[in-house]
Design an enzyme around this catalytic site. Structure first.
Site, PDB file in Angstrom:
ATOM      1  N   SER A  33      -5.644  -4.451   5.010  1.00  9.45           N
ATOM      2  CA  SER A  33      -6.851  -4.680   4.214  1.00  9.45           C
ATOM      3  C   SER A  33      -8.138  -4.367   4.972  1.00  9.45           C
ATOM      4  O   SER A  33      -9.154  -5.046   4.818  1.00  9.45           O
ATOM      5  CB  SER A  33      -6.875  -6.113   3.658  1.00  9.45           C
ATOM      6  N   HIS A  59       6.766   1.585   9.051  1.00 11.09           N
ATOM      7  CA  HIS A  59       5.834   0.836   8.193  1.00 11.09           C
ATOM      8  C   HIS A  59       6.577  -0.361   7.598  1.00 11.09           C
ATOM      9  O   HIS A  59       7.767  -0.264   7.284  1.00 11.09           O
ATOM     10  CB  HIS A  59       5.293   1.752   7.084  1.00 11.09           C
ATOM     11  N   GLU A  92       0.105  -4.050  12.253  1.00 10.16           N
ATOM     12  CA  GLU A  92      -0.123  -4.334  10.836  1.00 10.16           C
ATOM     13  C   GLU A  92       0.533  -5.657  10.463  1.00 10.16           C
ATOM     14  O   GLU A  92       1.731  -5.684  10.132  1.00 10.16           O
ATOM     15  CB  GLU A  92       0.473  -3.213   9.972  1.00 10.16           C
ATOM     16  N   GLY A 150      -4.582   1.525   3.918  1.00  8.12           N
ATOM     17  CA  GLY A 150      -3.877   1.804   2.667  1.00  8.12           C
ATOM     18  C   GLY A 150      -4.862   1.925   1.521  1.00  8.12           C
ATOM     19  O   GLY A 150      -5.424   2.994   1.249  1.00  8.12           O
ATOM     20  N   GLY A 151      -5.116   0.806   0.840  1.00 12.33           N
ATOM     21  CA  GLY A 151      -5.943   0.806  -0.370  1.00 12.33           C
ATOM     22  C   GLY A 151      -7.270   1.530  -0.229  1.00 12.33           C
ATOM     23  O   GLY A 151      -7.650   2.345  -1.084  1.00 12.33           O
ATOM     24  N   ASN A 165      -3.151   5.932   4.818  1.00 11.68           N
ATOM     25  CA  ASN A 165      -1.778   5.956   4.310  1.00 11.68           C
ATOM     26  C   ASN A 165      -1.870   5.919   2.782  1.00 11.68           C
ATOM     27  O   ASN A 165      -2.118   4.866   2.203  1.00 11.68           O
ATOM     28  CB  ASN A 165      -1.023   4.722   4.849  1.00 11.68           C
ATOM     29  N   TRP A 166      -1.696   7.085   2.166  1.00  6.90           N
ATOM     30  CA  TRP A 166      -1.900   7.165   0.710  1.00  6.90           C
ATOM     31  C   TRP A 166      -0.744   6.551  -0.079  1.00  6.90           C
ATOM     32  O   TRP A 166      -0.834   6.406  -1.278  1.00  6.90           O
ATOM     33  CB  TRP A 166      -2.095   8.636   0.294  1.00  6.90           C
ATOM     34  N   LYS A 167       0.330   6.248   0.621  1.00 10.35           N
ATOM     35  CA  LYS A 167       1.528   5.690  -0.046  1.00 10.35           C
ATOM     36  C   LYS A 167       1.940   6.585  -1.212  1.00 10.35           C
ATOM     37  O   LYS A 167       1.738   7.794  -1.157  1.00 10.35           O
ATOM     38  CB  LYS A 167       1.295   4.233  -0.453  1.00 10.35           C
ATOM     39  N   GLY A 221      -2.280  -4.953   1.897  1.00 15.42           N
ATOM     40  CA  GLY A 221      -2.424  -4.893   0.445  1.00 15.42           C
ATOM     41  C   GLY A 221      -2.737  -6.233  -0.192  1.00 15.42           C
ATOM     42  O   GLY A 221      -2.656  -6.392  -1.407  1.00 15.42           O
ATOM     43  N   GLU A 269       6.662  -1.589   4.770  1.00 11.83           N
ATOM     44  CA  GLU A 269       7.309  -1.349   3.465  1.00 11.83           C
ATOM     45  C   GLU A 269       8.643  -0.632   3.662  1.00 11.83           C
ATOM     46  O   GLU A 269       9.590  -0.851   2.904  1.00 11.83           O
ATOM     47  CB  GLU A 269       6.356  -0.556   2.553  1.00 11.83           C
TER      48      GLU A 269
HETATM   49  C1  PEP Z   1      -0.897  -0.102   5.023  1.00 13.22           C
HETATM   50  O1  PEP Z   1      -0.119  -0.044   4.080  1.00 13.22           O
HETATM   51  O2  PEP Z   1      -0.627   0.476   6.084  1.00 13.22           O
HETATM   52  C2  PEP Z   1      -2.133  -0.871   4.848  1.00 13.22           C
HETATM   53  C3  PEP Z   1      -2.779  -1.268   5.912  1.00 13.22           C
HETATM   54  O3  PEP Z   1      -2.510  -1.127   3.568  1.00 13.22           O
HETATM   55  P1  PEP Z   1      -3.883  -1.871   3.096  1.00 13.22           P
HETATM   56  O4  PEP Z   1      -5.001  -1.247   3.840  1.00 13.22           O
HETATM   57  O5  PEP Z   1      -3.938  -1.621   1.621  1.00 13.22           O
HETATM   58  O6  PEP Z   1      -3.703  -3.312   3.448  1.00 13.22           O
END
Ligand code: PEP
Length: 252
Positions: free
Chosen positions: A212, A95, A167, A233-234, A9-11, A173, A97
């Site tokens: 994470s 998601h 999640e 994500g990251g 997920n590049w956001k 994050g 967010e």
């Molecule tokens: C996400 O936003 O779906 C996610 C899992 O982010 P991260 O890996 O950065 O925690």
């Protein structure tokens, strides 16, 4: 046996040049096995270009969100058909967010899921509890509410081509990852809820962990019996980091 799905997920990150470089790195290093499928979810403006860049590879493309509407006066929204047109196979819905920053209710998420599914996209439904909810002992109640909104709208058959991502909000994050045991407990619960409706769909549905996940912790999480991949994500923003997770899946 369920295969692994490793989804990035590049956001809201990158530009055309950096995203082209990122996708090229992922395509070049994708593990050569049917056991692991890689998915990238770039921002809307880059979807078509990233779909072109992955066309001759096993990497597939998805969107980070989708409108529940097919067309019309919905400024700023993107319909399921538009995503298909741009080469998407998947669309993330719900998601955390989107739920927290854009106030998407479980009912709205269910409408998006239904619209995506009916158009021919594979929805990835995100569910997860906040730290307060976990500490209050209501993790399963929160997950059930988020899951049941979708089950009540599309029925269990609607999950047949879909994916679920657990999640925990407190892990997204933050660098705080759920332990493999904590994640497995919730994944098993989710599969149990599905099994209450249809045993075969429960058995075949991929349930991803997100929060994470990175190269260093992926193997432990992916070794759990009900964890079928990751939503990342990251660590999806650098090809080497993303591919380290893909490699852990390939070894798993
Ligand atoms: C996400 O936003 O779906 C996610 C899992 O982010 P991260 O890996 O950065 O925690």
């Amino acid at each position: 046996m369920r295969n692994y799905l490793v989804a990035g997920n590049w956001k809201m990150n990158g530009d055309m040049a950096s995203n082209r470089e990122l996708v090229a790195g992922i395509v070049a290093g994708a593990p050569d096995t049917d056991r692991v499928k890689l998915l990238i979810c770039p921002p809307f403006p880059y979807l078509a270009a990233m779909a072109q860049a992955t066309a001759d590879s096993t990497v597939v493309v998805g969107a980070q969100s989708v409108s529940e509407h097919a067309s019309g006066a919905y400024t700023g929204e993107v319909s399921p058909q538009m995503l298909l047109d741009c080469g998407c196979e998947y669309a993330i819905v719900g998601h955390s967010e989107r739920r927290s920053l854009y106030l998407e209710s479980s009912a709205a998420v269910a409408s998006k899921f239904k619209a995506a599914l009916e158009a021919g996209l594979r929805p990835i439904l995100c569910v997860g509890e906040s730290l307060e909810e976990r500490e209050a002992g209501s993790t399963e109640a929160v997950i059930d509410e988020q899951l049941n909104a979708v089950l009540d709208t599309v029925g269990v058959a609607g999950l047949e081509t879909a994916v679920i991502a657990y999640e925990p909000v407190w892990a997204i994050g933050t660098g705080m990852t759920a332990t493999p045991e904590q994640a497995q407990e919730v994944h098993k619960h989710i599969r149990g809820v599905l099994a209450g409706h249809d045993a075969a769909i429960a058995e075949s549905t991929q349930i991803l962990y997100g929060g994470s996940m990175k190269g260093e912790n992926a193997a432990g999480l992916l070794a759990m019996p009900d964890i079928d991949g990751g939503l990342i994500g990251g660590a999806s923003l650098k090809s080497a980091d993303f591919l380290a997770i893909a490699e852990a899946a390939a070894q798993g």
